[in-house]
Design a protein around this motif. Structure first.
Motif, mmCIF file in Angstrom:
data_model
loop_
_atom_site.group_PDB
_atom_site.id
_atom_site.type_symbol
_atom_site.label_atom_id
_atom_site.label_comp_id
_atom_site.label_asym_id
_atom_site.label_seq_id
_atom_site.Cartn_x
_atom_site.Cartn_y
_atom_site.Cartn_z
ATOM 1 N N GLU A 13 -0.618 -10.868 -0.333
ATOM 2 C CA GLU A 13 -0.392 -9.464 0.051
ATOM 3 C C GLU A 13 0.343 -8.717 -1.058
ATOM 4 O O GLU A 13 0.375 -7.492 -1.072
ATOM 5 C CB GLU A 13 0.352 -9.352 1.387
ATOM 6 N N PHE A 14 0.967 -9.431 -2.012
ATOM 7 C CA PHE A 14 1.626 -8.782 -3.149
ATOM 8 C C PHE A 14 0.797 -8.896 -4.426
ATOM 9 O O PHE A 14 1.260 -8.527 -5.493
ATOM 10 C CB PHE A 14 3.041 -9.334 -3.352
ATOM 11 N N GLU A 22 -11.174 -9.302 -10.650
ATOM 12 C CA GLU A 22 -11.998 -8.088 -10.831
ATOM 13 C C GLU A 22 -11.166 -6.906 -11.322
ATOM 14 O O GLU A 22 -11.716 -5.928 -11.831
ATOM 15 C CB GLU A 22 -12.755 -7.733 -9.536
ATOM 16 N N VAL A 23 -9.838 -6.991 -11.237
ATOM 17 C CA VAL A 23 -8.976 -5.877 -11.692
ATOM 18 C C VAL A 23 -9.125 -5.671 -13.206
ATOM 19 O O VAL A 23 -8.964 -4.567 -13.715
ATOM 20 C CB VAL A 23 -7.496 -6.131 -11.290
ATOM 21 N N ALA A 24 -9.473 -6.754 -13.927
ATOM 22 C CA ALA A 24 -9.621 -6.646 -15.390
ATOM 23 C C ALA A 24 -10.642 -5.583 -15.776
ATOM 24 O O ALA A 24 -10.520 -4.952 -16.837
ATOM 25 C CB ALA A 24 -10.007 -7.996 -15.980
ATOM 26 N N GLU A 36 0.832 -1.217 0.000
ATOM 27 C CA GLU A 36 0.000 0.000 0.000
ATOM 28 C C GLU A 36 0.865 1.265 0.000
ATOM 29 O O GLU A 36 0.471 2.276 -0.590
ATOM 30 C CB GLU A 36 -1.014 -0.005 1.143
ATOM 31 N N ASP A 37 2.062 1.224 0.600
ATOM 32 C CA ASP A 37 2.960 2.396 0.552
ATOM 33 C C ASP A 37 3.421 2.639 -0.891
ATOM 34 O O ASP A 37 3.472 3.778 -1.358
ATOM 35 C CB ASP A 37 4.191 2.178 1.444
ATOM 36 N N GLY A 38 3.768 1.548 -1.578
ATOM 37 C CA GLY A 38 4.188 1.667 -2.973
ATOM 38 C C GLY A 38 3.060 2.206 -3.841
ATOM 39 O O GLY A 38 3.276 3.064 -4.705
ATOM 40 N N THR A 95 -9.001 -5.178 -5.696
ATOM 41 C CA THR A 95 -9.780 -3.949 -5.509
ATOM 42 C C THR A 95 -9.410 -3.298 -4.183
ATOM 43 O O THR A 95 -9.263 -2.069 -4.090
ATOM 44 C CB THR A 95 -11.287 -4.282 -5.557
ATOM 45 N N LYS A 96 -9.204 -4.135 -3.151
ATOM 46 C CA LYS A 96 -8.881 -3.597 -1.820
ATOM 47 C C LYS A 96 -7.534 -2.880 -1.840
ATOM 48 O O LYS A 96 -7.426 -1.718 -1.444
ATOM 49 C CB LYS A 96 -8.869 -4.755 -0.815
#
Ligand code: CP
Length: 297
Positions: free
Chosen positions: A233-234, A265-267, A204-206, A238-239
């Motif tokens: 986690e990598f 769902e990213v598609a 999330e920082d990246g 959506t989250k």
């Protein structure tokens, strides 16, 4: 690009030459531009699997009026009878193709082979050493969809250590002045890294830092020993992407392992440009082939 007609890496390229390629790619997007009707065929030599690179080079050559011949994998070739990769290349070169487009593993001495063959040559993916046309098409896509490349912040997520795409971006970022961030599990990060790269241990920082995020496939075929896939986690979902700019680009060089580095769902996320990247790849490769063969008969 060097004054030799070899495109093995990006180290010899200048910003002006790459911008010139991008200009040609813009042109080829608008018209087919049949140029090379009387030129010898192009030899596509793919010792490793490929869908995007192989097909987009074939389409790029066809759009230029060039014929192509293809060697794809070992099956049905004299590699099955013990012929070496090197001899395979020398024999195909002896058939007088105008250009060799070669994909192979780390064991190939691509630079030495290209020098010895002495013909126009494009690296279409070489071990973990580099995949310069993928980096170029990524950069062209960023330039196109973000309106600029300079000072963009491109975050690579996943198997950094084995990615030839990242290796080529390390070279290209220095020429085109975009920033590189890296985020992945410790066992898939290189042991030494240039201090100019931003390293993020938390995804999330990246994502808060980046203007472009490039997810990477776990390159199992290049691991010395079997390692588990990065924990989710990598993976981008959506989250996790709620921490990423609404104007940012989500990219992937392909092939995607849906459910590992990208959740399905990213598609349908409007920021996702994976298929548009593939489209731009045809124009960039068409421009590169055009520049290498210009003036040759
Ligand atoms: N990005 C890429 O090189 O895809 P292929 O392996 O399908 O060519």
């Amino acid at each position: 690009m060097s004054n030799k007609p070899f495109f093995i890496d990006l180290k010899q390229s200048s910003e002006a030459e790459i911008l010139e390629l991008f200009k040609s790619a813009n042109h080829f997007q608008k018209e087919f531009f049949f140029t090379f009707e009387k030129t010898a065929p192009v030899a596509l030599i793919f010792f490793e699997p490929s869908t995007r690179t192989r097909m987009s080079f074939e389409i790029a050559c066809n759009r230029l009026g060039l014929q192509t011949v293809l060697l794809s994998g070992k099956e049905g070739t004299s590699l099955e009878k013990g012929e070496t990769f090197e001899d395979t290349i020398y024999n195909i070169a002896a058939m007088d193709p105008s250009l060799l487009i070669v994909r192979g593993g780390a064991h190939l001495s691509m630079q030495t082979l290209a020098e010895r063959v002495g013909r126009p040559w494009i690296n279409a993916g070489w071990g973990a050493q580099g995949h310069p046309t993928q980096a170029l098409l990524d950069a062209y896509s960023i330039h196109k969809f973000r309106g600029r490349l300079k000072n963009e912040r491109v975050l690579f997520v996943g198997d950094i250590k084995h990615s030839r795409v990242v290796s080529s971006h390390f070279e290209l970022a220095q020429i085109m002045n975009y920033e590189v961030g890296l985020c992945g599990p410790a066992h898939l990060m290189p042991s030494t890294l240039d201090s100019s790269f931003q390293i993020f241990s938390k995804l999330e920082d990246g994502l808060r830092w980046a203007t472009v995020v490039m997810a990477l496939r776990v390159q199992h075929e290049r691991h010395e020993q079997a390692v588990s896939a990065p924990s989710y986690e990598f993976g981008l979902s959506t989250k996790s992407l709620s921490h990423f700019s609404q104007e940012g680009l989500i990219m992937h060089p392909g092939p995607v392992n849906w459910g590992v580095e990208l959740s399905p769902e990213v598609a349908s996320d409007p920021r996702c440009r994976i298929l548009q990247q593939v489209t731009q790849g045809v124009y960039v490769r068409q421009a590169l082939v055009y520049h290498l063969l210009r003036g040759k008969k």
